[in-house]
Enzyme design. Structure first.
Site, PDB file in Angstrom:
ATOM      1  N   VAL A   1      10.430   6.711  -1.261  1.00 47.85           N
ATOM      2  CA  VAL A   1       9.648   7.677  -2.035  1.00 47.85           C
ATOM      3  C   VAL A   1       9.412   8.890  -1.156  1.00 47.85           C
ATOM      4  O   VAL A   1       9.158   8.772   0.044  1.00 47.85           O
ATOM      5  CB  VAL A   1       8.299   7.089  -2.517  1.00 47.85           C
ATOM      6  CG1 VAL A   1       8.526   5.985  -3.520  1.00 47.85           C
ATOM      7  CG2 VAL A   1       7.469   6.577  -1.354  1.00 47.85           C
ATOM      8  N   SER A   2       9.507  10.067  -1.758  1.00 49.09           N
ATOM      9  CA  SER A   2       9.376  11.297  -0.975  1.00 49.09           C
ATOM     10  C   SER A   2       8.151  12.111  -1.351  1.00 49.09           C
ATOM     11  O   SER A   2       7.801  13.053  -0.653  1.00 49.09           O
ATOM     12  CB  SER A   2      10.641  12.155  -1.137  1.00 49.09           C
ATOM     13  OG  SER A   2      10.907  12.404  -2.509  1.00 49.09           O
ATOM     14  N   THR A   3       7.489  11.774  -2.471  1.00 45.00           N
ATOM     15  CA  THR A   3       6.314  12.524  -2.896  1.00 45.00           C
ATOM     16  C   THR A   3       5.178  11.573  -3.211  1.00 45.00           C
ATOM     17  O   THR A   3       5.377  10.376  -3.429  1.00 45.00           O
ATOM     18  CB  THR A   3       6.613  13.374  -4.150  1.00 45.00           C
ATOM     19  OG1 THR A   3       6.986  12.520  -5.232  1.00 45.00           O
ATOM     20  CG2 THR A   3       7.745  14.349  -3.878  1.00 45.00           C
TER      21      THR A   3
ATOM     22  N   GLN B   1       5.212   9.252  -6.433  1.00 50.43           N
ATOM     23  CA  GLN B   1       6.193   8.177  -6.533  1.00 50.43           C
ATOM     24  C   GLN B   1       5.609   6.910  -5.909  1.00 50.43           C
ATOM     25  O   GLN B   1       4.824   6.984  -4.971  1.00 50.43           O
ATOM     26  CB  GLN B   1       7.494   8.560  -5.812  1.00 50.43           C
ATOM     27  CG  GLN B   1       8.203   9.760  -6.415  1.00 50.43           C
ATOM     28  CD  GLN B   1       9.431  10.159  -5.606  1.00 50.43           C
ATOM     29  OE1 GLN B   1       9.491   9.956  -4.401  1.00 50.43           O
ATOM     30  NE2 GLN B   1      10.409  10.724  -6.267  1.00 50.43           N
TER      31      GLN B   1
END
Length: 212
Positions: free
Chosen positions: A9-11, A14
């Site tokens: 997950v990058s944000t 998420q």
């Protein structure tokens, strides 16, 4: 032989659990979860991520690596291709939740190998192209949001989708998936998917307005 689920997950909107729930709903029996948080799939190769590099240590011949889609491994064409081929060389099977794809190195038939390698290349290229398209839509959405902010402080209705869901919708649309299939995968309404399909920049603007 173990089934290892890898999530990235990058944000902040998420979640690892959302990806795992999708995998289990698709019938995967997961023995172990390995996850990276707040890591870009564009700028950071799998082998350079804190948890991603552990996959190269723990996966053994006969194990299965499950990912939601190949973009969780990365959004760089060369990195995704190299990663999948390296795992296959080690005897690891790679399976995706979306589209139910399977990549392994078991076949010795040159024609089947050629088809498999072409599919890997296509999926890796699609992952990078989607990332570039989403980035462009984000730029357009942010610009639109700033323009709207100059005219009014009203943010509009809060989006009914998260950035993770928007990314999934865009990925599936680019793979020509049907609206019904996308709705079932993301849990979003068909009307929401139609709106995203018809105007991605506005969808990004809505998230930007709400700092999502």
């Amino acid at each position: 032989m173990a089934t290892v689920f890898y999530a990235r997950v990058s944000t902040k909107d998420q979640t690892i659990e959302h990806q795992r729930t999708q995998a289990e709903a698709a019938g995967f029996k997961i023995d172990r979860v390995v996850a990276d948080h707040g890591v870009s799939g564009i700028s950071t190769c799998l082998a350079d991520r804190p948890e991603g590099k552990r996959l190269f240590d723990i996966l053994r011949k006969g194990d299965t690596l499950v990912v939601r889609w190949v973009d969780r491994l990365g959004r760089n064409y060369s990195d995704v291709c190299d990663t999948i081929r390296e795992f296959m060389r080690r005897g690891v099977v790679i399976r995706t939740v979306i589209n139910g794809l399977t990549f392994d190195g078991a076949t010795k038939d040159p024609m089947q190998q050629a088809v498999r390698d072409a599919l890997i290349a296509f999926m890796a290229a699609t992952a990078q192209a989607n990332a570039e398209a989403i980035k462009e839509a984000q730029r357009g959405g942010i610009a639109l949001a700033k323009a709207n902010e100059a005219e009014t402080k009203y943010r509009g209705r809060k989006p009914s989708f998260t950035r993770d869901q928007l990314s999934t919708v865009c990925n599936l649309l680019d793979m020509s998936a049907g609206v019904g299939e996308i709705a079932a995968t993301t849990g979003l309404s068909r009307q929401t998917i139609y709106r995203i399909r018809d105007d991605r920049a506005s969808a990004e603007a809505a998230l930007a307005n709400w700092a999502a």
